[in-house]
Design a protein around this motif. Structure first.
Motif, mmCIF file in Angstrom:
data_model
loop_
_atom_site.group_PDB
_atom_site.id
_atom_site.type_symbol
_atom_site.label_atom_id
_atom_site.label_comp_id
_atom_site.label_asym_id
_atom_site.label_seq_id
_atom_site.Cartn_x
_atom_site.Cartn_y
_atom_site.Cartn_z
ATOM 1 N N VAL A 1 85.949 44.367 28.725
ATOM 2 C CA VAL A 1 86.634 44.446 27.428
ATOM 3 C C VAL A 1 85.683 45.045 26.391
ATOM 4 C CG1 VAL A 1 87.623 43.071 25.537
ATOM 5 C CG2 VAL A 1 88.191 42.503 27.919
ATOM 6 N N PHE A 2 84.445 44.609 26.442
ATOM 7 C CA PHE A 2 83.445 45.094 25.489
ATOM 8 C C PHE A 2 83.258 46.614 25.613
ATOM 9 C CE2 PHE A 2 78.999 46.084 24.517
ATOM 10 C CZ PHE A 2 78.936 45.655 23.207
ATOM 11 N N ILE A 3 83.089 47.086 26.835
ATOM 12 C CA ILE A 3 82.889 48.524 27.049
ATOM 13 C C ILE A 3 84.169 49.293 26.726
ATOM 14 C CG2 ILE A 3 82.477 50.269 28.847
ATOM 15 C CD1 ILE A 3 80.534 48.127 30.106
ATOM 16 N N GLY A 4 85.302 48.712 27.116
ATOM 17 C CA GLY A 4 86.593 49.362 26.859
ATOM 18 C C GLY A 4 86.900 49.516 25.381
ATOM 19 N N ASP B 1 83.030 41.952 21.353
ATOM 20 C CA ASP B 1 82.213 41.099 22.206
ATOM 21 C C ASP B 1 82.826 39.695 22.260
ATOM 22 O OD1 ASP B 1 80.151 40.015 23.659
ATOM 23 O OD2 ASP B 1 78.707 39.968 22.008
ATOM 24 N N ILE B 2 83.779 39.521 23.167
ATOM 25 C CA ILE B 2 84.454 38.215 23.295
ATOM 26 C C ILE B 2 83.407 37.110 23.429
ATOM 27 C CG2 ILE B 2 85.993 36.815 24.730
ATOM 28 C CD1 ILE B 2 87.380 39.298 25.666
ATOM 29 N N LEU C 1 83.990 29.624 27.691
ATOM 30 C CA LEU C 1 83.526 28.623 28.659
ATOM 31 C C LEU C 1 83.765 27.197 28.168
ATOM 32 C CD1 LEU C 1 81.546 28.225 31.324
ATOM 33 C CD2 LEU C 1 80.048 27.393 29.545
ATOM 34 N N LEU C 2 83.431 26.944 26.907
ATOM 35 C CA LEU C 2 83.532 25.563 26.403
ATOM 36 C C LEU C 2 84.987 25.107 26.328
ATOM 37 C CD1 LEU C 2 80.715 25.833 23.708
ATOM 38 C CD2 LEU C 2 80.578 24.717 25.940
ATOM 39 N N THR C 3 85.888 26.024 25.961
ATOM 40 C CA THR C 3 87.314 25.661 25.919
ATOM 41 C C THR C 3 87.863 25.478 27.330
ATOM 42 O OG1 THR C 3 87.552 26.977 23.903
ATOM 43 C CG2 THR C 3 89.581 26.401 25.058
ATOM 44 N N HIS C 4 87.567 26.433 28.180
ATOM 45 C CA HIS C 4 88.075 26.402 29.562
ATOM 46 C C HIS C 4 87.598 25.136 30.283
ATOM 47 C CE1 HIS C 4 89.165 27.722 33.544
ATOM 48 N NE2 HIS C 4 87.922 27.834 33.928
ATOM 49 N N THR D 1 87.315 36.956 15.061
ATOM 50 C CA THR D 1 88.216 37.478 16.108
ATOM 51 C C THR D 1 87.604 37.323 17.503
ATOM 52 O OG1 THR D 1 87.388 39.669 15.606
ATOM 53 C CG2 THR D 1 89.563 39.146 14.744
ATOM 54 N N GLU D 2 86.282 37.481 17.592
ATOM 55 C CA GLU D 2 85.631 37.315 18.904
ATOM 56 C C GLU D 2 85.746 35.867 19.382
ATOM 57 O OE1 GLU D 2 82.327 40.903 18.352
ATOM 58 O OE2 GLU D 2 81.756 38.822 17.982
ATOM 59 N N LYS D 3 85.697 34.943 18.427
ATOM 60 C CA LYS D 3 85.836 33.524 18.810
ATOM 61 C C LYS D 3 87.280 33.231 19.227
ATOM 62 C CE LYS D 3 83.480 32.523 14.971
ATOM 63 N NZ LYS D 3 82.750 31.912 13.866
ATOM 64 N N ILE D 4 88.215 33.814 18.507
ATOM 65 C CA ILE D 4 89.629 33.575 18.846
ATOM 66 C C ILE D 4 89.968 34.150 20.223
ATOM 67 C CG2 ILE D 4 92.009 34.239 18.218
ATOM 68 C CD1 ILE D 4 90.927 31.949 16.570
ATOM 69 N N THR D 5 89.476 35.359 20.503
ATOM 70 C CA THR D 5 89.794 35.934 21.827
ATOM 71 C C THR D 5 89.110 35.121 22.938
ATOM 72 O OG1 THR D 5 88.100 37.590 21.407
ATOM 73 C CG2 THR D 5 90.375 38.316 21.183
ATOM 74 N N GLY D 6 87.912 34.621 22.648
ATOM 75 C CA GLY D 6 87.231 33.744 23.616
ATOM 76 C C GLY D 6 88.073 32.508 23.877
#
Ligand SMILES: CCCCC/C=C\C/C=C\C/C=C\C/C=C\CCCC(=O)SCCNC(=O)CCNC(=O)[C@H](O)C(C)(C)COP(=O)(O)OP(=O)(O)OC[C@H]1O[C@@H](n2cnc3c(N)ncnc32)[C@H](O)[C@@H]1OP(=O)(O)O
Length: 334
Positions: free
Chosen positions: A195-198, A239-240, A246-249, A299-304
Motif C-alpha cells: 500500500v505504501f509503495i502503491g 504509511d498504514i 497489530l494492537l487492534t487485531h 488517516t494512517e492510524k484509521i487505516t491501520g
C-alpha cells in the motif's frame, strides 16, 4: 429473554433451553422412557451457546458414561438424576441485529482510543518515555506482538473444556495468517508495504558520493524491512500504522475468544489465565493510546485500525450468521 429475530441457529438452540429453564420446565425423568436418558449421570459437560460444538449439538450436553449400560438398568433402580442443566446461556442483547451489546462495546474501545490519542497529540502531547521508539514496552512487547498474543491465547485456551480444540486452532491460524500477510509477507512485500509503495512511497538513502554526503537518492527497496536494512528513510506514501493494525487485531482476537468466559461469570473468570489475558489487553490498549498520541498521521492510524478489525469482524460477527461457516471455524466457548 430478549432475543433478536436474526439470531443464529446456535444461539437459538441454546436460548431455547434457557427459555425452558426460565419457564420452570423441568423434565420429570420418572415419566420418560428408560432407554432415553434425559440427563447425564456421572459427568455432564455443559457448554455455552458459543461453543465449538456443531450446530446440531449446540445444546451443549455430552453424555460421557455408557448410555447403553444405563438403559439396561431396570427403571426402579435408576439413580436420581439431576434436572436437565441448561447451558449457561447468557442474555444476549443484539444491537442492530448484528453484534451483541458486549461485542459492540469491545469493538468501540479501539477507535475511541485512537481518537483520544490523536486529540491529545493535537492539543498538547506530554513529554513521555512512551514517545520514544526505543522504549522497552515497544521493543520487547509490541515489536514481538503476535508472539505475546499467541502465548497469551495458549494460556487462555489450555484450561478450556471445549469439545473441538481443532476449531480453536483454525481460528488462531486464520488470525495469524491475516497478521502475517498484512505485516510480514504477501508473495513478496507485505500488504502494508505494498500500500505504501502503491501510494507513491519510496525508500530514501543518503548518498555518500555527493559533496555533502547528504543528497538523498531513491533506493530500490521494496519493503520497509529492506529499507531499514540499508539505513534508508521510508517516506512519501500512505504509511498504514502497523501498530494500530497489530494492537487492534490482537486485542479483538483475544477479547472475542475470551468473551464466553467473561459472560459466564463462573470460576474460569477468576483464574490466573484470565488475568494474564487482561494484563496483555491492558498493555495493548496503553500502547495503542501511545501510538495515537505520538506516531503517524490520523488517516494512517484509521487505516491501520480498519485493517485491524477486518478479520475479527468476519470471524466473530459475520461468520456466526451462517450455519455452514460456523461449522467450519466454530465459535468461542468455555
Ligand atoms: C486445547 C488447547 C489448544 C491451545 C492451542 C491453540 C492454538 C495455538 C495453535 C497453534 C500454535 C502453535 C505454536 C505456536 C508457537 C509459537 C508461534 C509464535 C508465532 C509468532 O507469533 S512468531 C512471530 C513473532 N513476531 C512478531 O510478533 C512481530 C510483531 N510485529 C509486527 O508485526 C510489526 O513489527 C508491527 C506490526 C508492530 C509493525 O510495525 P512497525 O514498527 O514497522 O510499523 P509502524 O507503522 O507501526 O511504526 C512506525 C514507527 O513508529 C513507531 N511506533 C509506533 N507506535 C509506537 C509506540 N506506541 N511506541 C513506540 N514506538 C511506536 C514504531 O516503533 C516504528 O518505528 P521504527 O520504524 O523506528 O521501528
Amino acid at each position: 429473554m430478549p432475543q433478536n429475530a436474526s439470531s443464529t441457529p446456535l444461539q437459538e438452540s441454546a436460548d431455547q433451553s434457557t427459555v425452558q429453564e426460565a419457564q420452570g420446565t423441568v423434565v420429570d425423568n420418572s415419566q420418560t422412557e428408560p432407554t432415553e436418558p434425559t440427563a447425564p449421570t456421572t459427568r455432564e459437560r455443559v457448554a455455552g451457546p458459543d461453543t465449538d460444538a456443531t450446530p446440531n449439538s449446540s445444546i451443549g450436553i455430552v453424555f460421557e458414561d455408557s448410555e447403553i449400560d444405563r438403559a439396561l438398568l431396570p427403571v426402579h433402580i435408576h439413580p436420581p438424576t439431576p434436572p436437565l442443566t441448561p447451558p449457561p446461556a447468557y442474555p444476549r442483547r443484539y444491537v442492530g441485529g448484528l453484534v451483541t451489546f458486549e461485542q459492540l462495546c469491545i469493538f468501540l474501545i479501539y477507535p475511541t482510543t485512537i481518537a483520544i490519542g490523536s486529540l491529545i497529540s493535537i492539543v498538547s502531547p506530554p513529554e513521555s518515555y512512551f514517545g520514544l521508539r526505543t522504549n522497552f514496552f515497544n521493543v520487547f512487547f509490541v515489536k514481538n506482538g503476535w508472539f505475546w498474543t499467541t502465548i497469551t491465547f495458549m494460556v487462555h485456551s489450555i484450561r478450556l473444556r471445549i469439545s473441538k480444540p481443532s476449531k480453536l486452532a483454525i481460528r488462531y491460524t486464520l488470525a495469524t495468517l491475516w497478521w502475517f500477510l498484512f505485516t510480514q509477507w504477501f508473495f513478496g512485500a507485505p500488504i502494508m508495504d505494498r500500500v505504501f509503495i502503491g501510494t507513491g512511497g519510496k525508500c530514501f538513502v543518503n548518498d555518500p558520493e555527493t559533496e555533502s554526503g547528504q543528497e538523498r537518492q531513491v533506493h530500490d527497496s521494496w519493503s520497509s524491512f529492506g529499507c531499514r536494512h540499508v539505513n534508508g528513510e521510508w517516506a512519501g506514501g500512505h504509511d498504514i500504522s502497523g501498530h494500530c493494525f497489530l494492537l487492534t487485531h490482537a486485542s479483538l482476537f483475544l477479547w472475542y475468544e475470551l468473551l464466553p468466559v467473561i459472560m459466564e461469570r463462573g470460576p474460569l473468570l477468576r483464574q490466573i489465565n484470565t488475568k494474564i489475558v487482561f494484563v496483555l489487553l491492558a498493555l495493548w490498549w496503553w500502547m495503542l493510546l501511545m501510538t495515537g498520541i505520538y506516531f503517524h498521521t490520523y488517516t494512517e492510524k484509521i487505516t491501520g485500525w480498519l485493517c485491524g478489525i477486518a478479520e475479527a469482524t468476519i470471524i466473530y460477527i459475520l461468520v456466526p450468521k451462517s450455519r455452514m461457516l460456523t461449522t467450519l471455524v466454530g465459535a468461542p466457548g468455555v
